[in-house]
Design a protein around this motif. Structure first.
Motif, PDB file in Angstrom:
ATOM      1  N   ALA A   1       0.811  -1.382  -0.145  1.00  0.00           N
ATOM      2  CA  ALA A   1      -0.136   0.081   0.227  1.00  0.00           C
ATOM      3  C   ALA A   1       0.949   1.146  -0.325  1.00  0.00           C
ATOM      4  CB  ALA A   1      -0.864   0.002   1.472  1.00  0.00           C
ATOM      5  N   TYR A   2       2.035   1.408   0.805  1.00  0.00           N
ATOM      6  CA  TYR A   2       2.832   2.595   1.060  1.00  0.00           C
ATOM      7  C   TYR A   2       3.789   2.494   0.216  1.00  0.00           C
ATOM      8  CZ  TYR A   2       0.419   4.102   4.767  1.00  0.00           C
ATOM      9  OH  TYR A   2      -0.165   3.938   5.958  1.00  0.00           O
ATOM     10  N   GLN A   3       3.559   2.404  -1.016  1.00  0.00           N
ATOM     11  CA  GLN A   3       4.124   2.130  -2.545  1.00  0.00           C
ATOM     12  C   GLN A   3       4.433   3.532  -3.405  1.00  0.00           C
ATOM     13  OE1 GLN A   3       7.229   0.381  -4.005  1.00  0.00           O
ATOM     14  NE2 GLN A   3       7.749  -0.957  -1.878  1.00  0.00           N
ATOM     15  N   ARG A   4       3.242   3.360  -3.111  1.00  0.00           N
ATOM     16  CA  ARG A   4       2.985   4.565  -3.773  1.00  0.00           C
ATOM     17  C   ARG A   4       3.555   6.388  -3.676  1.00  0.00           C
ATOM     18  NH1 ARG A   4      -0.772   8.607  -4.837  1.00  0.00           N
ATOM     19  NH2 ARG A   4      -0.402   9.502  -2.480  1.00  0.00           N
ATOM     20  N   TRP A   5       4.062   5.590  -2.823  1.00  0.00           N
ATOM     21  CA  TRP A   5       5.222   7.261  -2.261  1.00  0.00           C
ATOM     22  C   TRP A   5       6.745   7.281  -3.913  1.00  0.00           C
ATOM     23  CZ3 TRP A   5      11.111   6.596  -2.773  1.00  0.00           C
ATOM     24  CH2 TRP A   5      11.427   5.625  -2.656  1.00  0.00           C
ATOM     25  N   ARG A   6       5.974   6.386  -4.437  1.00  0.00           N
ATOM     26  CA  ARG A   6       6.984   6.704  -6.339  1.00  0.00           C
ATOM     27  C   ARG A   6       6.921   7.417  -6.801  1.00  0.00           C
ATOM     28  NH1 ARG A   6      11.139   2.881  -5.963  1.00  0.00           N
ATOM     29  NH2 ARG A   6      11.261   1.023  -4.647  1.00  0.00           N
ATOM     30  N   ILE A   7       5.209   7.431  -6.804  1.00  0.00           N
ATOM     31  CA  ILE A   7       4.956   8.301  -8.323  1.00  0.00           C
ATOM     32  C   ILE A   7       5.083  10.127  -7.339  1.00  0.00           C
ATOM     33  CG2 ILE A   7       2.582   8.277  -7.213  1.00  0.00           C
ATOM     34  CD1 ILE A   7       1.673   8.111 -10.255  1.00  0.00           C
ATOM     35  N   GLU A   8       5.520  10.388  -6.313  1.00  0.00           N
ATOM     36  CA  GLU A   8       5.334  10.953  -6.143  1.00  0.00           C
ATOM     37  C   GLU A   8       6.676  11.539  -6.057  1.00  0.00           C
ATOM     38  OE1 GLU A   8       2.977  13.470  -4.313  1.00  0.00           O
ATOM     39  OE2 GLU A   8       0.811  12.160  -4.227  1.00  0.00           O
ATOM     40  N   ARG A   9       7.953  11.134  -6.206  1.00  0.00           N
ATOM     41  CA  ARG A   9       9.378  10.930  -6.269  1.00  0.00           C
ATOM     42  C   ARG A   9       9.438  10.789  -7.417  1.00  0.00           C
ATOM     43  NH1 ARG A   9      14.531   9.882  -3.891  1.00  0.00           N
ATOM     44  NH2 ARG A   9      15.613  11.315  -4.895  1.00  0.00           N
ATOM     45  N   ASP A  10       8.165  10.692  -8.597  1.00  0.00           N
ATOM     46  CA  ASP A  10       8.486  10.937 -10.078  1.00  0.00           C
ATOM     47  C   ASP A  10       8.065  12.389 -10.305  1.00  0.00           C
ATOM     48  OD1 ASP A  10       9.271   8.363 -10.949  1.00  0.00           O
ATOM     49  OD2 ASP A  10       7.570   7.863 -11.129  1.00  0.00           O
ATOM     50  N   TYR A  11       6.821  12.467 -10.355  1.00  0.00           N
ATOM     51  CA  TYR A  11       6.733  13.999 -10.347  1.00  0.00           C
ATOM     52  C   TYR A  11       8.192  14.945 -10.002  1.00  0.00           C
ATOM     53  CZ  TYR A  11       1.952  12.706 -11.641  1.00  0.00           C
ATOM     54  OH  TYR A  11       0.678  12.041 -11.879  1.00  0.00           O
ATOM     55  N   GLN A  12       8.303  14.115  -8.621  1.00  0.00           N
ATOM     56  CA  GLN A  12       9.478  15.367  -7.683  1.00  0.00           C
ATOM     57  C   GLN A  12      10.636  15.857  -9.347  1.00  0.00           C
ATOM     58  OE1 GLN A  12      10.522  14.462  -3.726  1.00  0.00           O
ATOM     59  NE2 GLN A  12      12.360  16.362  -4.639  1.00  0.00           N
ATOM     60  N   ASP A  13      11.342  14.321  -9.175  1.00  0.00           N
ATOM     61  CA  ASP A  13      12.527  14.625 -10.153  1.00  0.00           C
ATOM     62  C   ASP A  13      12.370  14.834 -11.526  1.00  0.00           C
ATOM     63  OD1 ASP A  13      13.715  13.457  -7.898  1.00  0.00           O
ATOM     64  OD2 ASP A  13      13.556  11.516  -9.042  1.00  0.00           O
ATOM     65  N   LEU A  14      10.890  14.726 -12.091  1.00  0.00           N
ATOM     66  CA  LEU A  14      10.275  15.434 -13.578  1.00  0.00           C
ATOM     67  C   LEU A  14       9.993  17.238 -13.574  1.00  0.00           C
ATOM     68  CD1 LEU A  14       7.833  12.410 -14.329  1.00  0.00           C
ATOM     69  CD2 LEU A  14       9.592  12.876 -15.747  1.00  0.00           C
ATOM     70  N   LYS A  15       9.701  16.831 -12.516  1.00  0.00           N
ATOM     71  CA  LYS A  15       9.614  18.794 -12.631  1.00  0.00           C
ATOM     72  C   LYS A  15      10.123  19.661 -12.018  1.00  0.00           C
ATOM     73  CE  LYS A  15       4.872  18.716 -11.342  1.00  0.00           C
ATOM     74  NZ  LYS A  15       3.494  19.283 -10.212  1.00  0.00           N
TER      75      LYS A  15
END
Length: 468
Positions: A347-361
């Motif tokens: 359930a807490y693997q969802r943090w990865r998409i927040e990291r994706d957005y951070q790196d992409l931006k």
């Protein structure tokens, strides 16, 4: 083979989906610009650094490539997946992560801009919002689907649609509907049926959760404290007998002793021994640990409890010992035998998409596009993800060869010409030696490097699928 040669191969692979050979220079120039450490990655500063002696001409060429050229951003993302996903290790599991991200924007003419909730600002404001689906493993994650959310007033405004180039077939769809369409398209393309993760903005929608189950996808999604469930051990009475008139009853009967309750009330009714401390991953400075309880429940309907009887599923509750009430609630259709440690870890693997957005931006200019059109918005995002995907693939390969050392390709900046005048500046400005506040040694990944044909990549003209 060095990083520049692998970059050539990667661009050759991507360029086969562009449709015309004359677009390859645009692809190379744009991806190179996105990978350079510029403070602003819109077309003009990228053109000035990629080709400083022909900045104006390169600016026009890159603008045409991203905003006007008729190539498919979906095909670009598919080819990025073909390159990166085989390098990801799914032996520890795989997940589809759904989320959306906002881009603050002034005015009303940029496609999809409206006053709506913007996660970057944490409030309602003028912004654009895009919905994405990422594929994640224990090593990494990558956005594989991307679409702008078109608010209702935009979808119903033919004049603004025409000016922004919104495709005629695009109609209003909620964010949950967009995400479901993206997942369905991925499954049709041969993608595996991994567990779906999403926050409460998606998970609170019962129709969304049911659609995931209908697709054969397990899920672990957030819900709000008001969602109503039948508590553990409570088996409601069957619906009223059918009288033969109207629709047959579907809602379970209730008595004073048989009542559903909100997940918040259920959490507060649990004894303290139902909770345990669980660590789920290593954070930047410390191991991330929380206090959790997991119980089997049946969904009874949003905050009214008026819904037909559903199969049992997990309710995962996070409640820090020093807080007055629970922090998070997650409903999951993972198997009944799933231990709580695994339930929390997934359930807490969802943090990865927040990291994706951070790196992409921050590193790849995802939010720096300055155009107003639908095509340019999606093209820029696909190219940002393409640049991100190359460096991710480099890291994954380096992890294999040097035991996890992050050995990214060097990203350096060519100098600006002394007589360069940024658009909108006075005709004779003072010298701009510190433009973008970065040093300017020669670039390793040149935008004019000659590409070479690679027979292995040319085999991808056949219809490909997402495989892990």
């Amino acid at each position: 083979m060095n990083a520049a040669d692998r970059f050539d191969q990667y661009l050759e692979h991507l360029s086969e989906g562009l449709g015309h050979a004359d677009r390859r220079a645009g692809l190379r120039g744009y991806c190179t610009g996105l990978m350079l450490p510029l403070s602003r990655k819109s077309v003009e500063p990228m053109a000035a650094r990629v080709d400083p002696t022909h900045a104006s001409a390169r600016h026009q060429a890159l603008h045409h490539f991203v905003a006007k050229a008729e190539w498919s951003h979906d095909e670009m993302l598919r080819r990025v997946c073909q390159w990166v996903i085989p390098k990801m290790d799914f032996t520890g599991g795989g997940w589809w992560i759904i989320d959306d991200t906002g881009f603050p924007k002034k005015g009303r003419h940029s496609v999809g801009v409206a006053r709506q909730y913007c996660g970057v600002l944490g409030k309602q404001d003028n912004c654009q919002v895009a919905v994405s689906v990422s594929l994640a493993s224990t090593q990494a994650s990558l956005p594989v689907a991307w679409q702008l959310y078109l608010p209702e007033d935009w979808a119903a405004d033919p004049e603004r649609r025409l000016k922004a180039g919104v495709p005629e077939q695009m109609r209003f769809a909620t964010k949950t509907q967009i995400a479901l369409q993206q997942l369905q398209a991925l499954l049709v393309a041969g993608a595996p049926k991994h567990c779906v993760l999403a926050d409460a903005g998606y998970g609170v929608d019962n129709a969304f959760r049911q659609a995931l189950s209908d697709m054969g996808l397990a899920y672990a999604v957030g819900v709000t404290s008001a969602v109503v469930v039948w508590p553990p051990g409570v088996v409601p009475l069957p619906p009223e007998p059918y009288s033969g008139m109207g629709r047959p009853p579907v809602m379970p009967r209730r008595t004073s002793a048989l009542q559903p309750m909100s997940v918040k009330t259920l959490a507060q009714s649990l004894p303290s021994k139902a909770f345990q401390n669980i660590s789920w991953r290593e954070g930047t400075n410390e191991t991330l640990t929380g206090r959790f309880a997991a119980v089997r429940v049946r969904h009874a309907g949003d905050n009214t409890g008026k819904a037909r009887l559903r199969p049992e599923q997990w309710l995962l509750i996070e409640w820090p010992a020093d807080e007055a009430e629970p922090r998070k609630y997650i409903l999951s259709t993972l198997p009944e035998e799933t231990p709580i440690h695994a339930l929390v870890g997934i359930a807490y693997q969802r943090w990865r998409i927040e990291r994706d957005y951070q790196d992409l931006k921050q590193d790849f200019g995802l939010g720096h596009y300055e155009g107003r059109g639908w095509r340019g918005f999606h093209h820029h995002a696909a190219l940002s993800i393409a640049a991100y995907g190359f460096l991710m693939a480099e890291r994954l390969e380096a992890d294999k060869s040097v035991g996890g050392k992050k050995n990214f390709a060097a990203r350096q900046v060519p100098p600006l010409p002394k007589d360069y005048i940024p658009r909108g500046s006075p005709a004779r400005p003072a010298a701009r030696d510190n433009f973008d506040h970065h040093a300017a040694p020669a670039a390793e990944l040149s935008a004019d490097r000659q590409t070479r044909a690679v027979s292995l990549l040319r085999q991808s003209k056949r219809k490909a699928t997402l495989m892990t």
